[in-house]
Design an enzyme around this catalytic site. Structure first.
Site, mmCIF file in Angstrom:
data_model
loop_
_atom_site.group_PDB
_atom_site.id
_atom_site.type_symbol
_atom_site.label_atom_id
_atom_site.label_comp_id
_atom_site.label_asym_id
_atom_site.label_seq_id
_atom_site.Cartn_x
_atom_site.Cartn_y
_atom_site.Cartn_z
ATOM 1 C CB ALA A 138 -0.917 0.010 1.218
ATOM 2 C CB ALA A 139 2.222 3.330 -2.399
ATOM 3 C CD GLN A 143 -5.407 -0.373 -1.243
ATOM 4 O OE1 GLN A 143 -5.183 0.494 -0.409
ATOM 5 N NE2 GLN A 143 -6.359 -1.302 -1.084
ATOM 6 C CE LYS A 158 0.620 1.963 -8.929
ATOM 7 N NZ LYS A 158 1.856 2.493 -9.571
ATOM 8 C CG ASP A 295 9.916 7.532 -6.989
ATOM 9 O OD1 ASP A 295 10.789 7.930 -6.198
ATOM 10 O OD2 ASP A 295 8.754 7.287 -6.635
#
Length: 562
Positions: A138-139, A143, A158, A295
């Site tokens: 989970a970001a 998630q 996702k 990233d």
């Protein structure tokens, strides 16, 4: 009689007022979160490395992590970046923030099911054979759930966090207002182009809530990796376009552990080899492909069971246009050859100095910077960035935002290396990998592809050439051919001409005054004149001496400046 407002205008005004109120409430909410977690005033926070205050720093880091999770959106992204910068923050802070990369509170299962139904047009159990409602990760923006297709293929689903789109846009707007305020009040912030850099990051963050854009990024990176000399060195998941939408993205499920998970359990696994493979891929993406993963924090690198690294999360992907890519290649070639003149040429092509007279000093400072900060045994750190910013700021250079974004991506990856493989020499490894990639560009297939691209460009030019020659001939025949030349476009040329004209005038005036002085001195004295001829001759003679000496000094100063 005044015209009544249109309904559309009233609606727009309502939207603007609502947006303003929403921003105000959000700003108040952020202040309340900071106060609730005892983060204000900022001067209370302990960023020292004093062993006596370890427990205090650990407690404050935990409160900051909870505050960022509660704030959500871009603030979690900021915390993820800071978690890799142990050169900026004490160990207790980075260890507390690293859990943001895998411990964000997931969205409620019923909300996720409702979003999937809306996006896929069918209930979850009709689209997937199995679907685990408990997310594997989970970001801040999305998630990931494990699922299987009808043919038994395991996939990663996702799912965008419900409501995150509007929240991110609102937070980005608040952050940009703060950045613009800083730019108005800080000359240093304006000099480094903080608004452009922040705007690019903000645009990138907004793009991350559009999974259709992320799907295109994944496809482009996979294609670039497939064309490379070592296509299997780094893995990318296979996308499933037919099951993906703007808020849902389905792709191959990659078994393995993220580097952040390995770091959390303090794994003793040697990570130098996978880090070298990721660095190799990143350098190729930036220098030759023109599209790169921007990233590369530990949560976005997965170590597969066979030891290969795999990249995930393609919401933040940067691009370099061909012109800027050529400049980066020039900088890399100069760095490999220790040719500081070539490095300076590349920087000046990318960001010219405003005053041409500063060019020589800038070249000397660049040579000193490369020798001191990027020489043998050097390590990239925050001081390196500070020194580079100081050199650019001294000469008022403004590098392109795309170049700054690529440097930011390298800084993120450097932080990952610093925390996971402290013995990894980024600069020396980059030199070796860059040399190997240059050799890769000389492979027969690569040379053939390059020749074909150049031939296409030449063929296009040749097709236009007869038409252009015909136009020139027609203009000559009609007497309409004109050549436009801009004289003295360089400020130095204008200064040389102006100085020459000034000295010529001084000499002419001085010589004229001298001749008149001689005439007056040779004329018999008249007693009835207001000024005697001798006095006039002396005054003109003194004027002649002053003018001629002025011309001589001006010529000497101009010669010294060359």
């Amino acid at each position: 009689m005044p015209t009544p407002p249109r309904l559309s205008d009233l609606g727009q005004q309502d939207v603007e007022v609502g947006s303003l109120r929403s921003r105000g409430r959000r700003f108040a909410e952020l202040l309340a979160i900071a106060r609730r977690h005892r983060l204000l005033p900022i001067r209370r926070l302990d960023f020292t490395r004093d062993p006596a205050t370890v427990d205090l720093r650990r407690d404050q880091a935990e409160h900051l992590r909870r505050a960022l999770e509660e704030a959500g959106g871009g603030f979690v992204k900021m915390g993820q970046l800071l978690s890799t910068r142990d050169d900026l923050l004490p160990e207790e802070w980075t260890e507390g923030l690293v859990h943001l990369q895998g411990s964000v509170t997931p969205a409620a299962p019923d909300e996720v099911a409702a979003l999937l139904l809306e996006e896929l047009g069918a209930p979850v159990d009709e689209v997937f054979a199995t679907f685990d409602p408990e997310p594997v990760a989970a970001a801040s923006i999305a998630q990931v759930h494990r699922a299987t297709l009808a043919d038994g293929t395991t996939v990663a689903v996702k799912v965008q966090r419900p409501g995150i789109d509007a929240a991110v846009r609102r937070d980005v707007d608040i952050a940009m207002r703060v950045v613009r305020f800083l730019a108005r009040t800080s000359a240093e912030a304006r000099q480094v182009g903080i608004v452009d850099v922040a705007q690019q990051y903000a645009d990138d963050l907004v793009r991350q809530v559009d999974f259709a854009s992320e799907m295109r990024n994944l496809a482009a990176l996979r294609a670039a990796q497939a064309r490379s000399a070592r296509p299997d060195a780094v893995a990318f998941p296979e996308p499933y376009r037919e099951l993906s939408t703007r808020r849902v993205m389905v792709m191959e499920f990659l078994e393995g552990e993220t580097l952040s998970a390995l770091r959390a359990v303090r794994s003793d696994r040697d990570l130098d080899a996978p880090m070298r493979a990721v660095l190799d891929a990143f350098l190729r993406q930036v220098v030759f492909d023109g599209i790169y993963h921007a990233d590369l924090h530990p949560g976005n690198v997965v170590l597969l069971p066979d030891g290969r690294p795999a990249l995930i999360d393609f919401g933040s992907v940067g691009r370099l246009d061909p012109g800027l890519r050529e400049t980066v290649q020039e900088l890399l070639a100069g760095y490999i050859q220790d040719d500081t003149a070539r490095i300076a040429d590349g920087v000046l092509r990318m960001a010219p100095v405003r005053d041409p007279e500063d060019e020589a000093d800038f070249r000397r400072d660049i040579a000193a910077f490369v020798a001191d900060e990027l020489g043998p045994g050097a390590r990239i750190g925050v001081e390196t960035v500070d020194d580079a910013v100081a050199v650019f700021g001294r000469y008022r250079l403004k590098p392109p935002p795309d170049f700054v974004a690529a440097a930011r991506a390298l800084a993120i990856f450097e932080g990952t290396l610093r925390t996971l493989a402290p013995s990894f020499d980024l600069l020396e490894e980059s030199r070796d990998l860059a040399r190997r990639q240059i050799r890769d560009q000389l492979r027969p297939k690569a040379v053939r592809d390059l020749a074909l691209r150049e031939l296409v460009g030449v063929a296009s030019t040749l097709r236009k050439l007869p038409r252009r020659i015909d136009r020139i001939g027609e203009a000559v025949e009609k007497g309409d051919l004109a050549v436009r030349i801009r004289l003295f476009s360089d400020r130095r040329d204008r200064e040389v001409v102006a100085g020459l004209v000034r000295r010529v005038l001084l000499v002419l005036l001085g010589a004229g005054a001298g001749v008149l002085a001689i005439v007056y001195l040779a004329t018999p004295v008249r007693s009835d004149a207001v000024l005697s001829t001798a006095g006039a001759g002396g005054l003109l003679g003194g004027t002649a001496v002053v003018l001629l000496v002025w011309a001589a000094v001006d010529a000497w100063i101009a010669r010294r400046r060359r």
